[in-house]
Design a protein around this motif. Sequence first.
Motif, PDB file in Angstrom:
ATOM      1  N   ALA A 180      29.440  -1.608 118.773  1.00 38.50           N
ATOM      2  CA  ALA A 180      29.430  -3.072 118.711  1.00 38.50           C
ATOM      3  C   ALA A 180      30.752  -3.556 118.133  1.00 38.50           C
ATOM      4  O   ALA A 180      31.273  -2.973 117.176  1.00 38.50           O
ATOM      5  N   VAL A 181      31.273  -4.609 118.727  1.00 41.57           N
ATOM      6  CA  VAL A 181      32.521  -5.210 118.246  1.00 41.57           C
ATOM      7  C   VAL A 181      32.187  -6.530 117.548  1.00 41.57           C
ATOM      8  O   VAL A 181      31.638  -7.443 118.166  1.00 41.57           O
ATOM      9  N   THR A 241      25.667   2.786 116.637  1.00 40.96           N
ATOM     10  CA  THR A 241      26.069   3.570 115.463  1.00 40.96           C
ATOM     11  C   THR A 241      27.530   3.346 115.091  1.00 40.96           C
ATOM     12  O   THR A 241      27.965   3.794 114.038  1.00 40.96           O
ATOM     13  N   GLY A 242      28.285   2.678 115.947  1.00 38.15           N
ATOM     14  CA  GLY A 242      29.702   2.449 115.658  1.00 38.15           C
ATOM     15  C   GLY A 242      30.029   0.971 115.702  1.00 38.15           C
ATOM     16  O   GLY A 242      29.566   0.252 116.600  1.00 38.15           O
ATOM     17  N   ALA A 269      26.143   4.675 110.091  1.00 34.05           N
ATOM     18  CA  ALA A 269      26.943   3.730 110.883  1.00 34.05           C
ATOM     19  C   ALA A 269      28.412   3.887 110.492  1.00 34.05           C
ATOM     20  O   ALA A 269      28.749   3.881 109.311  1.00 34.05           O
ATOM     21  N   SER A 270      29.259   4.029 111.487  1.00 30.10           N
ATOM     22  CA  SER A 270      30.695   4.112 111.245  1.00 30.10           C
ATOM     23  C   SER A 270      31.338   2.753 111.496  1.00 30.10           C
ATOM     24  O   SER A 270      30.932   2.032 112.420  1.00 30.10           O
ATOM     25  N   VAL A 271      32.340   2.423 110.675  1.00 33.79           N
ATOM     26  CA  VAL A 271      33.013   1.135 110.790  1.00 33.79           C
ATOM     27  C   VAL A 271      34.525   1.368 110.885  1.00 33.79           C
ATOM     28  O   VAL A 271      35.108   2.073 110.055  1.00 33.79           O
ATOM     29  N   VAL A 272      35.126   0.791 111.906  1.00 31.50           N
ATOM     30  CA  VAL A 272      36.580   0.828 112.088  1.00 31.50           C
ATOM     31  C   VAL A 272      37.064  -0.624 112.123  1.00 31.50           C
ATOM     32  O   VAL A 272      36.455  -1.460 112.797  1.00 31.50           O
ATOM     33  N   ALA A 273      38.127  -0.919 111.404  1.00 27.34           N
ATOM     34  CA  ALA A 273      38.611  -2.297 111.335  1.00 27.34           C
ATOM     35  C   ALA A 273      40.042  -2.406 111.846  1.00 27.34           C
ATOM     36  O   ALA A 273      40.827  -1.460 111.760  1.00 27.34           O
ATOM     37  N   ILE A 274      40.366  -3.571 112.387  1.00 20.55           N
ATOM     38  CA  ILE A 274      41.745  -3.940 112.731  1.00 20.55           C
ATOM     39  C   ILE A 274      42.124  -4.989 111.706  1.00 20.55           C
ATOM     40  O   ILE A 274      41.683  -6.139 111.771  1.00 20.55           O
ATOM     41  N   CYS A 275      42.910  -4.583 110.708  1.00 20.01           N
ATOM     42  CA  CYS A 275      43.142  -5.456 109.563  1.00 20.01           C
ATOM     43  C   CYS A 275      44.329  -4.953 108.744  1.00 20.01           C
ATOM     44  O   CYS A 275      44.776  -3.817 108.932  1.00 20.01           O
ATOM     45  N   SER A 330      34.326   6.108 108.579  1.00 24.48           N
ATOM     46  CA  SER A 330      33.956   6.638 109.901  1.00 24.48           C
ATOM     47  C   SER A 330      33.659   8.128 109.804  1.00 24.48           C
ATOM     48  O   SER A 330      34.330   8.866 109.095  1.00 24.48           O
ATOM     49  N   GLY A 331      32.607   8.513 110.520  1.00 30.14           N
ATOM     50  CA  GLY A 331      32.201   9.917 110.535  1.00 30.14           C
ATOM     51  C   GLY A 331      31.406  10.220 111.782  1.00 30.14           C
ATOM     52  O   GLY A 331      31.214   9.347 112.644  1.00 30.14           O
ATOM     53  N   PRO A 332      30.932  11.448 111.913  1.00 27.43           N
ATOM     54  CA  PRO A 332      30.184  11.833 113.115  1.00 27.43           C
ATOM     55  C   PRO A 332      28.967  10.952 113.339  1.00 27.43           C
ATOM     56  O   PRO A 332      28.337  10.495 112.382  1.00 27.43           O
TER      57      PRO A 332
END
Length: 340
Positions: A180-181, A241-242, A269-275, A330-332
Amino acid sequence: MVTLAEVARHAGVSASTVSYVLSGKRSISAETRERVERSIRQLGYHPNAGARALASNRSNIIALMVPLRTDMYVPVMMEIAIAVATTARTHGYDVLLLTGEEGPAAVRRVTGSGLADAMILMDVELEDERLPLLRESDRPAVLIGLPGDTTGQTCVDLDFTATGALCVEHLAGLGHREIAVVGEAPAVYERHTGFAERTMDGLRSRAAELGLRLLHRPCEGSFDALAGTLARIYDERPGTTGFIVQNEAAVEPLLGLLRQLGRAVPEDASVVAICPDQVATQASVRLTSVAIPAQEMGQRAVELVVAKLEGRDRDEVVLLPPQLTVRSSSGPAPVRAADG
């Protein structure tokens, strides 16, 4: 007070050469220019702005149009603006600040007068109504951001298309299949702001190539708005999950809401940010992120516009490559999700 003659002696050149470097009236070799500019910095020479303007028919001012919108993350905009101002000073220019809300009216005011020698525009939209005015003018200009058509424009920006793809690749490599974005505020997409649209292009195309399910939800970024957005995401895609976040204001509310739901980051849940790195490293969970190179964008924009003012111009698009830093968020993918 340091004089022009003292700068000339320090650099080992004539006073006229120093004058030509300052005024841009004649072509000076890169080596000589660099030597003179180094002497100017070391001696702390400050040329008389009025005299320079009269001698060169220039104002020695660069106009910077900065967005001051409630739906934009102002600290990043200010970091770019500060980088523009400080870099401009090293080249002997001051900066005139204009607000983005003025739009074409501000462009007309600058291009139709001697207010500034050149312009730098931020908050660029795909179909930006300021650009036709720039094309009609002989005033040098640089965009921090990419319009839909870059023909005849000089631009610098983070490669947001590659940024979106890189975020997807990272989560896919960890086994996440449903992503999800959490995006910018809806108004950012309604304006077709370039960086947001290009990020989504990169996210969608790479997700399709990798066979991932991608859900995009714009969000205002407040806790209440995020609560509604997250509930909607899990209602529509319970196997998510992401998360990829392109909205600095939404980072901490998302982490807090995931905790409330009993979903540990990164185990559930993994979280990646553009920041900015500062946002990523100061979050309650240190975020895996792609940094916004605000300072470099501001510096490069000034260098490009100064090159135009000195007759070394050529229209070009400078895209800064994204760099993803892996941290604690972030992880598996959970085994249940990967197996399902």
